[in-house]
Design a protein around this motif. Structure first.
Motif, PDB file in Angstrom:
ATOM      1  N   PHE A  66       0.820  -1.213   0.000  1.00 53.09           N
ATOM      2  CA  PHE A  66       0.000   0.000   0.000  1.00 53.09           C
ATOM      3  C   PHE A  66       0.858   1.269   0.000  1.00 53.09           C
ATOM      4  CE2 PHE A  66      -2.308   3.508   1.831  1.00 53.09           C
ATOM      5  CZ  PHE A  66      -3.511   3.451   1.147  1.00 53.09           C
TER       6      PHE A  66
ATOM      7  N   THR B  45      -8.586  -3.021  -3.707  1.00 52.08           N
ATOM      8  CA  THR B  45      -8.381  -2.475  -2.359  1.00 52.08           C
ATOM      9  C   THR B  45      -8.349  -3.603  -1.325  1.00 52.08           C
ATOM     10  OG1 THR B  45     -10.758  -2.282  -2.115  1.00 52.08           O
ATOM     11  CG2 THR B  45      -9.628  -0.351  -2.962  1.00 52.08           C
ATOM     12  N   ALA B  46      -7.803  -3.286  -0.153  1.00 49.91           N
ATOM     13  CA  ALA B  46      -7.878  -4.249   0.950  1.00 49.91           C
ATOM     14  C   ALA B  46      -9.343  -4.495   1.286  1.00 49.91           C
ATOM     15  CB  ALA B  46      -7.136  -3.682   2.160  1.00 49.91           C
ATOM     16  N   LYS B  47     -10.129  -3.426   1.215  1.00 51.45           N
ATOM     17  CA  LYS B  47     -11.563  -3.526   1.518  1.00 51.45           C
ATOM     18  C   LYS B  47     -12.271  -4.565   0.650  1.00 51.45           C
ATOM     19  CE  LYS B  47     -12.350   0.943   0.815  1.00 51.45           C
ATOM     20  NZ  LYS B  47     -10.984   1.479   0.745  1.00 51.45           N
TER      21      LYS B  47
ATOM     22  N   ASP C 284      -6.038  -2.434 -11.254  1.00 48.45           N
ATOM     23  CA  ASP C 284      -5.433  -1.644 -10.176  1.00 48.45           C
ATOM     24  C   ASP C 284      -4.158  -0.983 -10.696  1.00 48.45           C
ATOM     25  OD1 ASP C 284      -5.813  -1.552  -6.931  1.00 48.45           O
ATOM     26  OD2 ASP C 284      -3.716  -1.253  -7.501  1.00 48.45           O
ATOM     27  N   THR C 285      -3.788   0.126 -10.057  1.00 50.85           N
ATOM     28  CA  THR C 285      -2.602   0.865 -10.505  1.00 50.85           C
ATOM     29  C   THR C 285      -1.315   0.441  -9.787  1.00 50.85           C
ATOM     30  OG1 THR C 285      -3.182   2.556  -8.887  1.00 50.85           O
ATOM     31  CG2 THR C 285      -3.856   2.978 -11.157  1.00 50.85           C
ATOM     32  N   THR C 286      -1.420  -0.416  -8.752  1.00 50.78           N
ATOM     33  CA  THR C 286      -0.233  -0.752  -7.949  1.00 50.78           C
ATOM     34  C   THR C 286       0.582  -1.860  -8.611  1.00 50.78           C
ATOM     35  OG1 THR C 286      -1.677  -0.357  -6.065  1.00 50.78           O
ATOM     36  CG2 THR C 286       0.490  -1.314  -5.588  1.00 50.78           C
TER      37      THR C 286
ATOM     38  N   LYS D 145       0.655  -5.405  -7.206  1.00 48.86           N
ATOM     39  CA  LYS D 145      -0.571  -6.221  -7.232  1.00 48.86           C
ATOM     40  C   LYS D 145      -0.826  -6.816  -8.626  1.00 48.86           C
ATOM     41  CE  LYS D 145      -2.785  -3.498  -3.529  1.00 48.86           C
ATOM     42  NZ  LYS D 145      -3.897  -2.628  -3.103  1.00 48.86           N
TER      43      LYS D 145
ATOM     44  N   ASN E  96     -14.494   4.962  -1.996  1.00 45.42           N
ATOM     45  CA  ASN E  96     -14.085   6.154  -1.246  1.00 45.42           C
ATOM     46  C   ASN E  96     -13.300   7.139  -2.111  1.00 45.42           C
ATOM     47  OD1 ASN E  96     -12.507   3.714  -0.990  1.00 45.42           O
ATOM     48  ND2 ASN E  96     -11.020   4.882   0.165  1.00 45.42           N
ATOM     49  N   HIS E  97     -12.794   6.685  -3.269  1.00 46.63           N
ATOM     50  CA  HIS E  97     -12.071   7.584  -4.179  1.00 46.63           C
ATOM     51  C   HIS E  97     -12.911   7.871  -5.418  1.00 46.63           C
ATOM     52  CE1 HIS E  97      -8.490   7.162  -1.797  1.00 46.63           C
ATOM     53  NE2 HIS E  97      -8.414   5.865  -1.997  1.00 46.63           N
TER      54      HIS E  97
ATOM     55  N   ILE F 180     -11.895   8.907  -9.366  1.00 45.11           N
ATOM     56  CA  ILE F 180     -11.957   7.840 -10.374  1.00 45.11           C
ATOM     57  C   ILE F 180     -13.001   8.157 -11.456  1.00 45.11           C
ATOM     58  CG2 ILE F 180     -12.504   5.384 -10.716  1.00 45.11           C
ATOM     59  CD1 ILE F 180     -11.076   4.889  -7.986  1.00 45.11           C
TER      60      ILE F 180
ATOM     61  N   LYS G 199     -11.411  10.544 -13.802  1.00 46.26           N
ATOM     62  CA  LYS G 199     -10.377   9.901 -14.603  1.00 46.26           C
ATOM     63  C   LYS G 199     -10.969   8.969 -15.662  1.00 46.26           C
ATOM     64  CE  LYS G 199      -7.545   7.267 -12.037  1.00 46.26           C
ATOM     65  NZ  LYS G 199      -6.490   6.992 -11.074  1.00 46.26           N
TER      66      LYS G 199
HETATM   67  P1  TYD Z   1      -7.847   2.576  -0.798  1.00 45.63           P
HETATM   68  O1  TYD Z   1      -9.304   2.862  -0.722  1.00 45.63           O
HETATM   69  O2  TYD Z   1      -6.930   3.489  -0.101  1.00 45.63           O
HETATM   70  O3  TYD Z   1      -7.568   1.072  -0.418  1.00 45.63           O
HETATM   71  P2  TYD Z   1      -7.560   0.152   0.883  1.00 45.63           P
HETATM   72  O4  TYD Z   1      -8.931  -0.447   1.004  1.00 45.63           O
HETATM   73  O5  TYD Z   1      -6.528  -0.845   0.458  1.00 45.63           O
HETATM   74  O6  TYD Z   1      -7.179   1.025   2.046  1.00 45.63           O
HETATM   75  O7  TYD Z   1      -7.444   2.519  -2.360  1.00 45.63           O
HETATM   76  C1  TYD Z   1      -6.127   2.219  -2.763  1.00 45.63           C
HETATM   77  C2  TYD Z   1      -6.134   1.120  -3.811  1.00 45.63           C
HETATM   78  O8  TYD Z   1      -6.925   1.526  -4.927  1.00 45.63           O
HETATM   79  C3  TYD Z   1      -4.747   0.822  -4.365  1.00 45.63           C
HETATM   80  O9  TYD Z   1      -4.669  -0.574  -4.623  1.00 45.63           O
HETATM   81  C4  TYD Z   1      -4.693   1.586  -5.681  1.00 45.63           C
HETATM   82  C5  TYD Z   1      -6.129   1.529  -6.122  1.00 45.63           C
HETATM   83  N1  TYD Z   1      -6.534   2.663  -6.955  1.00 45.63           N
HETATM   84  C6  TYD Z   1      -6.595   2.495  -8.352  1.00 45.63           C
HETATM   85  O10 TYD Z   1      -6.330   1.390  -8.850  1.00 45.63           O
HETATM   86  N2  TYD Z   1      -6.953   3.555  -9.122  1.00 45.63           N
HETATM   87  C7  TYD Z   1      -7.242   4.772  -8.587  1.00 45.63           C
HETATM   88  O11 TYD Z   1      -7.559   5.716  -9.334  1.00 45.63           O
HETATM   89  C8  TYD Z   1      -7.171   4.943  -7.162  1.00 45.63           C
HETATM   90  C9  TYD Z   1      -7.496   6.267  -6.531  1.00 45.63           C
HETATM   91  C10 TYD Z   1      -6.824   3.852  -6.382  1.00 45.63           C
END
Ligand code: TYD
Length: 387
Positions: free
Chosen positions: A55, A302-304, A324-326, A329, A361-362, A366, A369
């Protein structure tokens, strides 16, 4: 209440590791004595925050902006020239970098080695350790003369709160403050966003629980400020007893919690029913979309998402992939349900009909984008209301 067998929420894995995957029973409980909502069993953080922890706070532009505002607010309200500042769980330095051009003497604690190294490379002084009573004692220069200790989305990850508070007590000056932000129990209950519950989130805090907990150690909750981050969070400000007046919004928000039964078990029983209702609705809706011949993907691993996927038992029968952008992962599989994680190029080149937005939450960032997805008829899906 139990959510069944769960893998570690950030345990993205390769195919070869499927057979050795670790699961635990994810069960939550509520302490009526201090109004604390918590996991009944948890994974030791040292097994989570390893060099592989995937993360990065800076993965969201919105969060980068939020941490800039948070830093400015601390600077204006609680820091002065040459103040000492410590951040617990400073990740890649997204918050602390805002102090690089000031005379604040700052320091971060980050247990994940790769992330701490990244921060240090950018000259953000970061100790690669967990913050606890012991590591706090080693900081002789900061002993009883630190003006601010801060954190964001970290305190709920720390199992031994007593040890944490002793560490803080060792470092804070007599008028120093401990400021931290965490997802809010009230927001989780009202949105039925039970995906906030996973192995790393040992606690879901409310003002009632924070006030009762810190009072036990001679600290006051002196201010509480609602935030929109993570679907609704609270910024708590804690100080030594009788050093600061308690702001009016503390009692106002606590009265509101009492009205909503957030300080007792009744709200939890209601929440349990709502989670069960949400599970059947998600499954019905996704199956209907699939039966109509439509393609569904997940957006943001996400972890969620791990809680939703494993509690509802959603696999590749319903969701083809999660984008996902990471980079850590991509190419792996989601914990437990083993949905492939792919880069966002696949989503853009070959968009699905429906995208389950796991980073709800984002959503503002998103939606902006990915406006072409909606313009071309794509539909967003979530278990929380997307407005
Ligand atoms: P977040 O809600 O902080 O995750 P968590 O539940 O893990 O706390 O979101 C972060 C994750 O979302 C991370 O894996 C990157 C991904 N992400 C995207 O793939 N694209 C995006 O535009 C954004 C904002 C996050």
């Amino acid at each position: 209440m139990t959510f069944g067998q769960m893998p570690p929420a950030n345990g993205f894995l390769e195919k070869k590791d499927f057979k050795n995957e670790y699961f635990y029973e994810m069960e939550v409980g509520f302490s009526e004595e201090i109004s604390l909502f918590q996991l009944n069993n948890f994974t030791p953080p040292k097994n989570i925050h390893t060099e592989k922890y995937p993360f990065y706070t800076s993965s969201s532009k919105f969060m980068e902006n939020h941490f800039r505002d948070y830093s400015n607010w601390m600077f204006k309200n609680y820091l002065k020239n040459n103040s000492k500042l410590i951040e617990i769980g400073s990740n890649d330095g997204t918050l602390l970098k805002n102090f690089q051009k000031t005379d604040i003497d700052f320091l971060g604690f980050e247990p994940s080695s790769k992330i701490a190294e990244l921060a240090n490379q950018q000259k953000i002084k970061t100790i690669n350790q967990f913050f606890d009573k012991e590591s706090a004692l080693e900081l002789t220069k900061y002993k009883k003369n630190t003006d601010v200790i801060c954190a964001a989305n970290v305190i709920a990850h720390i199992p031994d709160l007593k040890d944490l508070i002793h560490g803080i007590d060792n470092l804070l000056s007599s008028t120093g403050v401990f400021i931290f932000e965490e997802p809010y129990l009230g927001s989780m209950f009202s949105q039925v966003s039970y995906d906030q519950i996973y192995d790393e989130h040992i606690y879901l805090f409310s003002l009632s629980s924070i006030k009762k907990l810190f009072n036990l150690f001679d600290f006051d909750l002196i201010d509480a400020l609602p935030q929109i981050t993570h679907g609704g969070s609270i910024r708590y400000v804690i100080a030594r007893k009788n050093k600061f007046p308690i702001k009016k919004n503390v009692s106002k928000l606590i009265d509101n919690e009492k009205e909503k039964n957030l300080d007792n078990l009744n709200s939890c029983l209601e929440f349990k029913k709502n989670c069960e209702g949400s599970k059947s609705k998600i499954l019905n809706d996704l199956k209907k979309i699939k039966n109509d011949g439509k393609k569904i993907c997940g957006y943001a691993a996400t972890a969620k998402s791990s809680t939703i996927l494993n509690y509802c038992k959603i696999g590749t029968d319903l969701i083809d992939y999660i984008t996902d952008t990471t980079k850590e992962k991509i190419g792996k599989y989601s914990p437990g349900m083993h949905i492939p994680i792919v880069s966002v190029d696949r989503f853009k080149d070959n968009p699905p009909d429906v995208a389950y937005l796991f980073a709800w939450n984002h959503r503002k960032e998103i939606f902006k984008k990915e406006k072409n997805f909606s313009l071309n008829g794509g539909k967003w899906f979530s278990h929380v209301k997307l407005d």
